[in-house]
Design a protein around this motif. Structure first.
Motif, PDB file in Angstrom:
ATOM      1  N   GLU A 134      -0.966  23.917  17.668  1.00  0.00           N
ATOM      2  CA  GLU A 134       0.305  22.944  17.769  1.00  0.00           C
ATOM      3  C   GLU A 134       1.365  23.327  18.652  1.00  0.00           C
ATOM      4  OE1 GLU A 134       2.017  20.155  14.389  1.00  0.00           O
ATOM      5  OE2 GLU A 134       2.989  21.912  14.223  1.00  0.00           O
ATOM      6  N   ASN A 135       1.778  24.700  18.712  1.00  0.00           N
ATOM      7  CA  ASN A 135       2.651  25.111  19.627  1.00  0.00           C
ATOM      8  C   ASN A 135       2.340  25.159  21.066  1.00  0.00           C
ATOM      9  OD1 ASN A 135       5.242  26.997  19.973  1.00  0.00           O
ATOM     10  ND2 ASN A 135       3.644  28.310  20.890  1.00  0.00           N
ATOM     11  N   LEU A 136       1.113  25.354  21.195  1.00  0.00           N
ATOM     12  CA  LEU A 136       0.337  25.550  22.822  1.00  0.00           C
ATOM     13  C   LEU A 136       0.408  23.959  23.455  1.00  0.00           C
ATOM     14  CD1 LEU A 136      -1.143  26.809  25.366  1.00  0.00           C
ATOM     15  CD2 LEU A 136      -3.071  26.045  24.044  1.00  0.00           C
ATOM     16  N   LEU A 137      -0.022  23.049  22.627  1.00  0.00           N
ATOM     17  CA  LEU A 137      -0.353  21.485  23.060  1.00  0.00           C
ATOM     18  C   LEU A 137       1.027  20.984  22.688  1.00  0.00           C
ATOM     19  CD1 LEU A 137      -3.528  20.609  21.369  1.00  0.00           C
ATOM     20  CD2 LEU A 137      -3.188  21.452  23.808  1.00  0.00           C
ATOM     21  N   ASN A 138       1.995  21.405  21.795  1.00  0.00           N
ATOM     22  CA  ASN A 138       3.341  20.493  21.533  1.00  0.00           C
ATOM     23  C   ASN A 138       3.197  19.189  21.327  1.00  0.00           C
ATOM     24  OD1 ASN A 138       6.050  20.373  21.491  1.00  0.00           O
ATOM     25  ND2 ASN A 138       6.164  19.286  23.342  1.00  0.00           N
ATOM     26  N   VAL A 139       1.886  19.048  20.611  1.00  0.00           N
ATOM     27  CA  VAL A 139       1.710  17.813  19.876  1.00  0.00           C
ATOM     28  C   VAL A 139       1.296  17.969  18.336  1.00  0.00           C
ATOM     29  CG1 VAL A 139      -0.217  15.556  19.949  1.00  0.00           C
ATOM     30  CG2 VAL A 139       0.147  17.208  21.957  1.00  0.00           C
ATOM     31  N   PRO A 140       1.718  16.950  17.658  1.00  0.00           N
ATOM     32  CA  PRO A 140       1.617  17.308  16.001  1.00  0.00           C
ATOM     33  C   PRO A 140       0.209  17.273  15.797  1.00  0.00           C
ATOM     34  CG  PRO A 140       2.487  15.029  16.589  1.00  0.00           C
ATOM     35  CD  PRO A 140       2.427  15.794  17.780  1.00  0.00           C
ATOM     36  N   ILE A 141      -0.037  18.245  14.635  1.00  0.00           N
ATOM     37  CA  ILE A 141      -1.486  18.099  14.118  1.00  0.00           C
ATOM     38  C   ILE A 141      -1.318  17.727  12.589  1.00  0.00           C
ATOM     39  CG2 ILE A 141      -3.271  19.579  13.204  1.00  0.00           C
ATOM     40  CD1 ILE A 141      -2.807  21.511  15.640  1.00  0.00           C
ATOM     41  N   ASP A 142      -1.911  16.565  12.370  1.00  0.00           N
ATOM     42  CA  ASP A 142      -1.837  16.122  10.997  1.00  0.00           C
ATOM     43  C   ASP A 142      -3.005  16.291  10.011  1.00  0.00           C
ATOM     44  OD1 ASP A 142       0.481  14.160  11.878  1.00  0.00           O
ATOM     45  OD2 ASP A 142      -1.117  13.160  12.991  1.00  0.00           O
ATOM     46  N   TYR A 143      -4.224  16.634  10.591  1.00  0.00           N
ATOM     47  CA  TYR A 143      -5.416  16.978   9.580  1.00  0.00           C
ATOM     48  C   TYR A 143      -6.167  18.019  10.242  1.00  0.00           C
ATOM     49  CZ  TYR A 143      -4.068  12.367   7.576  1.00  0.00           C
ATOM     50  OH  TYR A 143      -3.442  11.532   6.853  1.00  0.00           O
ATOM     51  N   VAL A 144      -6.749  18.828   9.607  1.00  0.00           N
ATOM     52  CA  VAL A 144      -7.589  20.088   9.879  1.00  0.00           C
ATOM     53  C   VAL A 144      -8.907  20.020   9.276  1.00  0.00           C
ATOM     54  CG1 VAL A 144      -6.284  21.595   8.470  1.00  0.00           C
ATOM     55  CG2 VAL A 144      -7.473  22.527  10.480  1.00  0.00           C
ATOM     56  N   ILE A 145      -9.898  20.288   9.939  1.00  0.00           N
ATOM     57  CA  ILE A 145     -11.182  20.596   9.222  1.00  0.00           C
ATOM     58  C   ILE A 145     -11.563  21.799   9.630  1.00  0.00           C
ATOM     59  CG2 ILE A 145     -13.458  19.916   9.026  1.00  0.00           C
ATOM     60  CD1 ILE A 145     -12.472  16.930   9.089  1.00  0.00           C
ATOM     61  N   GLN A 146     -12.031  22.697   8.752  1.00  0.00           N
ATOM     62  CA  GLN A 146     -12.686  24.191   9.341  1.00  0.00           C
ATOM     63  C   GLN A 146     -14.272  23.754   8.923  1.00  0.00           C
ATOM     64  OE1 GLN A 146     -11.592  28.112   7.732  1.00  0.00           O
ATOM     65  NE2 GLN A 146     -13.191  28.077   7.028  1.00  0.00           N
ATOM     66  N   ILE A 147     -15.147  24.130   9.834  1.00  0.00           N
ATOM     67  CA  ILE A 147     -16.555  23.961   9.706  1.00  0.00           C
ATOM     68  C   ILE A 147     -17.227  25.457  10.025  1.00  0.00           C
ATOM     69  CG2 ILE A 147     -18.579  22.872  10.635  1.00  0.00           C
ATOM     70  CD1 ILE A 147     -17.011  20.644  11.576  1.00  0.00           C
ATOM     71  N   ASP A 148     -17.933  26.019   9.135  1.00  0.00           N
ATOM     72  CA  ASP A 148     -18.416  27.195   9.267  1.00  0.00           C
ATOM     73  C   ASP A 148     -19.635  26.980   9.880  1.00  0.00           C
ATOM     74  OD1 ASP A 148     -19.899  29.852   9.011  1.00  0.00           O
ATOM     75  OD2 ASP A 148     -19.693  29.835   7.053  1.00  0.00           O
ATOM     76  N   MET A 149     -19.776  27.630  11.388  1.00  0.00           N
ATOM     77  CA  MET A 149     -20.931  27.355  12.106  1.00  0.00           C
ATOM     78  C   MET A 149     -22.435  27.708  11.449  1.00  0.00           C
ATOM     79  SD  MET A 149     -19.623  26.113  14.917  1.00  0.00           S
ATOM     80  CE  MET A 149     -18.712  25.198  13.375  1.00  0.00           C
ATOM     81  N   GLU A 150     -22.352  28.583  10.320  1.00  0.00           N
ATOM     82  CA  GLU A 150     -23.708  28.805   9.852  1.00  0.00           C
ATOM     83  C   GLU A 150     -24.185  27.495   9.263  1.00  0.00           C
ATOM     84  OE1 GLU A 150     -26.874  31.080   8.690  1.00  0.00           O
ATOM     85  OE2 GLU A 150     -24.965  31.852   9.721  1.00  0.00           O
ATOM     86  N   GLY A 151     -23.432  26.652   9.100  1.00  0.00           N
ATOM     87  CA  GLY A 151     -24.019  25.282   8.388  1.00  0.00           C
ATOM     88  C   GLY A 151     -24.540  24.486   9.355  1.00  0.00           C
TER      89      GLY A 151
END
Length: 303
Positions: A134-151
């Motif tokens: 968010e700091n890099l892009l200076n755009v708000p982040i509303d939702y986040v999803i983490q995906i384990d690449m093992e899946g």
């Protein structure tokens, strides 16, 4: 086998599955809600500091989503080697998405150092990753999803493989990927989206292959037969996904924003340069390009 740099728009795939299951049967609905309670992490992100008010999806307010593809390693938290940011606008019925190079040199928020952006996850998990992006892009982040690449391989195998149109032949280990239409199972799909060194287009060629796999996933996700094996799918989801989104929010997105999926515009960072610092390679963003993409994403969010 490395599981890095796989840009997965798996969220859309899961929306298809979740909503299909929701209407399939009452006992299936119960299983779905139980799974979503397991993967829901409300403390991951509440309201972005760049927003005045919380998102109300029923009002069709544009929102943003950060997808972190994490390659977990024995003995440490792993790295977020896939960092994909999307903005969704229901008025224009469109999605804009950009992949952030994992080696991007930037400030790690909460650590007070400059480092590769994918190290934020190793230092402080999802929360530090979200704040850093968010700091890099200076755009708000509303939702986040983490995906384990093992899946990833499990998902591809679960749906019976994917079909893609390969525009150039290449080989990874003992597998030859011929030019033209080819079918891939989990291990092959992983190799297909990883390959970069033998592609003169580098990351851009890899991103094209990733998009092909995602499109095939979405088509397969609409297959009713998948619903008959919902227990297996829900287990994969529970083992490999974390998100701050609730089931109600997912239902609202499916209802109010589903037409946005029809138009997906891919933005990319192309003007940066590689630079060695103390023997370590970093990707240095071009500030003008970064500002342009930031402005475009904010305008898409009607900020």
């Amino acid at each position: 086998m490395s599981k890095k740099n796989i840009i997965l728009l798996v969220l859309l795939f899961f929306f298809c599955i979740f909503i299909g299951l929701f209407f399939y049967a009452q006992n299936v609905y119960s299983d779905v809600t139980t799974t979503l309670q397991e993967i829901h992490e409300p403390e991951l992100r509440k309201v972005s500091v760049l927003r005045k008010d919380e998102i109300v999806l029923q009002k069709k307010i544009p929102f943003s989503l950060l997808i972190l593809g994490v390659d977990k390693r024995e003995g440490d938290k792993g790295r977020s080697d896939t960092i994909l940011f999307l903005t969704v606008n229901p008025t224009s019925e469109s999605i804009k998405m950009v992949s952030i190079p994992r080696d991007t040199y930037t400030e790690i928020i909460g650590k007070e150092i400059q480092d590769k952006i994918n190290h934020a996850y190793a230092f402080g998990g999802i929360e530090m990753s979200v704040n850093t992006v968010e700091n890099l892009l200076n755009v708000p982040i509303d939702y986040v999803i983490q995906i384990d690449m093992e899946g990833f391989k499990d998902i591809v195998d679960f749906i019976g493989g994917v079909t893609v149109n390969n525009d150039r032949s290449f080989q990874v280990n003992d597998t030859i990927f011929k030019e033209g239409e080819i079918s891939l199972h989990g291990d092959q799909a992983l190799d297909y989206v990883q390959m970069r060194k033998d592609d003169p287009r580098g990351d851009f060629g890899r991103q094209l292959r990733q998009k092909q796999v995602i499109q095939s996933l979405l088509k397969k996700g609409a297959n009713f037969n998948i619903l008959l094996k919902h227990n297996e799918l829900l287990h994969i989801i529970e083992e490999n996904i974390q998100t701050n989104m609730t089931f109600e929010q997912m239902l609202n997105i499916q209802k109010e924003y589903k037409k946005s999926i029809n138009t997906i515009e891919s933005l990319s960072f192309e003007d940066g340069v590689g630079e060695l610092k103390n023997g370590i390679w970093y990707y240095m963003m071009n500030e003008d390009e970064l500002n342009d993409i930031s402005r475009e994403m904010n305008e898409h969010l009607k900020m």
